[in-house]
Design a protein around this motif. Sequence first.
Motif, mmCIF file in Angstrom:
data_model
loop_
_atom_site.group_PDB
_atom_site.id
_atom_site.type_symbol
_atom_site.label_atom_id
_atom_site.label_comp_id
_atom_site.label_asym_id
_atom_site.label_seq_id
_atom_site.Cartn_x
_atom_site.Cartn_y
_atom_site.Cartn_z
ATOM 1 N N MET A 1 0.693 -1.211 0.175
ATOM 2 C CA MET A 1 0.077 0.042 -0.134
ATOM 3 C C MET A 1 0.806 1.317 0.122
ATOM 4 O O MET A 1 1.760 1.419 0.713
ATOM 5 C CB MET A 1 -1.064 -0.147 1.291
ATOM 6 N N LYS A 2 0.239 2.404 -0.847
ATOM 7 C CA LYS A 2 1.196 3.292 -0.649
ATOM 8 C C LYS A 2 0.343 4.568 0.289
ATOM 9 O O LYS A 2 -0.980 4.689 -0.034
ATOM 10 C CB LYS A 2 1.207 4.138 -2.118
ATOM 11 N N LEU A 3 0.788 4.892 1.294
ATOM 12 C CA LEU A 3 0.273 5.684 2.269
ATOM 13 C C LEU A 3 0.436 6.993 2.658
ATOM 14 O O LEU A 3 1.798 7.385 2.559
ATOM 15 C CB LEU A 3 0.072 4.930 3.577
ATOM 16 N N GLU A 4 -0.487 8.186 2.421
ATOM 17 C CA GLU A 4 -0.018 9.490 2.798
ATOM 18 C C GLU A 4 -0.733 9.815 4.066
ATOM 19 O O GLU A 4 -1.855 9.877 4.182
ATOM 20 C CB GLU A 4 -0.481 10.353 1.524
ATOM 21 N N LEU A 5 0.006 10.222 4.860
ATOM 22 C CA LEU A 5 -0.239 10.693 6.233
ATOM 23 C C LEU A 5 -0.548 11.927 6.144
ATOM 24 O O LEU A 5 0.230 12.787 5.797
ATOM 25 C CB LEU A 5 0.539 10.262 7.562
ATOM 26 N N GLY A 6 -1.525 12.796 7.022
ATOM 27 C CA GLY A 6 -1.885 14.174 6.804
ATOM 28 C C GLY A 6 -2.097 14.733 5.659
ATOM 29 O O GLY A 6 -1.402 15.570 5.302
ATOM 30 N N THR A 7 -2.904 14.029 5.009
ATOM 31 C CA THR A 7 -3.164 14.654 3.438
ATOM 32 C C THR A 7 -3.471 16.150 3.474
ATOM 33 O O THR A 7 -2.963 16.551 2.522
ATOM 34 C CB THR A 7 -4.166 13.695 2.748
ATOM 35 N N GLY A 8 -4.369 16.433 4.013
ATOM 36 C CA GLY A 8 -4.671 17.778 4.073
ATOM 37 C C GLY A 8 -5.459 18.072 2.796
ATOM 38 O O GLY A 8 -6.284 17.552 2.314
ATOM 39 N N ALA A 9 -5.097 19.156 2.204
ATOM 40 C CA ALA A 9 -5.859 19.842 0.947
ATOM 41 C C ALA A 9 -5.734 19.436 -0.177
ATOM 42 O O ALA A 9 -6.178 19.515 -1.265
ATOM 43 C CB ALA A 9 -6.021 21.417 1.119
ATOM 44 N N LYS A 10 -4.319 18.865 -0.424
ATOM 45 C CA LYS A 10 -3.680 18.413 -1.650
ATOM 46 C C LYS A 10 -3.250 16.791 -1.800
ATOM 47 O O LYS A 10 -2.197 16.435 -1.515
ATOM 48 C CB LYS A 10 -2.586 19.058 -1.919
ATOM 49 N N PRO A 11 -4.286 16.040 -1.966
ATOM 50 C CA PRO A 11 -3.791 14.413 -1.980
ATOM 51 C C PRO A 11 -3.154 14.276 -3.147
ATOM 52 O O PRO A 11 -3.239 14.794 -4.303
ATOM 53 C CB PRO A 11 -5.532 13.879 -2.017
ATOM 54 N N THR A 12 -2.196 13.184 -2.856
ATOM 55 C CA THR A 12 -1.353 12.530 -3.713
ATOM 56 C C THR A 12 -1.979 11.454 -4.535
ATOM 57 O O THR A 12 -2.454 10.423 -3.769
ATOM 58 C CB THR A 12 0.107 12.189 -3.125
ATOM 59 N N SER A 13 -1.987 11.447 -5.835
ATOM 60 C CA SER A 13 -2.811 10.329 -6.670
ATOM 61 C C SER A 13 -2.083 9.199 -6.372
ATOM 62 O O SER A 13 -0.783 8.949 -6.181
ATOM 63 C CB SER A 13 -2.662 10.836 -8.160
ATOM 64 N N GLY A 14 -2.797 8.197 -6.250
ATOM 65 C CA GLY A 14 -2.236 6.774 -6.063
ATOM 66 C C GLY A 14 -2.099 6.289 -4.744
ATOM 67 O O GLY A 14 -1.544 5.325 -4.588
ATOM 68 N N PHE A 15 -2.435 7.173 -3.796
ATOM 69 C CA PHE A 15 -2.151 6.839 -2.342
ATOM 70 C C PHE A 15 -3.519 6.552 -1.611
ATOM 71 O O PHE A 15 -4.521 7.253 -1.868
ATOM 72 C CB PHE A 15 -1.532 7.896 -1.466
ATOM 73 N N VAL A 16 -3.247 5.893 -0.506
ATOM 74 C CA VAL A 16 -4.484 5.853 0.507
ATOM 75 C C VAL A 16 -4.202 7.034 1.411
ATOM 76 O O VAL A 16 -3.091 7.266 1.890
ATOM 77 C CB VAL A 16 -4.403 4.636 1.509
ATOM 78 N N HIS A 17 -5.436 8.019 1.583
ATOM 79 C CA HIS A 17 -5.140 9.143 2.110
ATOM 80 C C HIS A 17 -5.866 9.284 3.565
ATOM 81 O O HIS A 17 -6.820 8.920 3.894
ATOM 82 C CB HIS A 17 -6.120 10.170 1.393
ATOM 83 N N HIS A 18 -4.901 9.838 4.428
ATOM 84 C CA HIS A 18 -5.126 9.763 6.031
ATOM 85 C C HIS A 18 -5.291 11.142 6.282
ATOM 86 O O HIS A 18 -4.420 11.941 5.948
ATOM 87 C CB HIS A 18 -3.996 8.871 6.967
ATOM 88 N N ASP A 19 -5.865 11.586 7.305
ATOM 89 C CA ASP A 19 -5.908 12.709 8.165
ATOM 90 C C ASP A 19 -6.592 12.423 9.345
ATOM 91 O O ASP A 19 -7.089 11.386 9.765
ATOM 92 C CB ASP A 19 -6.503 13.752 7.228
#
Length: 65
Positions: free
Chosen positions: A1-19
């Motif tokens: 899995m590709k995970l983005e922590l603290g995504t905020g207002a600009k999500p990165t494509s292809g990641f599971v987004h957390h905030d």
Amino acid sequence: MKLELGTGAKPTSGFVHHDKFAHSPWIDVEHDLEVLPWPWEDESVEHLLAIDCFEHLRLEVVQWL
């Protein structure tokens, strides 16, 4: 899995987004990182993106690392 922590207002494509809060429709996982354990299985993350995230944690690094 590709995970983005603290995504905020600009999500990165292809990641599971957390905030911390589900403030936007692209947030997949709502979780306060100050609360352990985190909701991901050990060794389930292959790529972690955490820009401007870890410096806000009041936990000791050894607790979440």
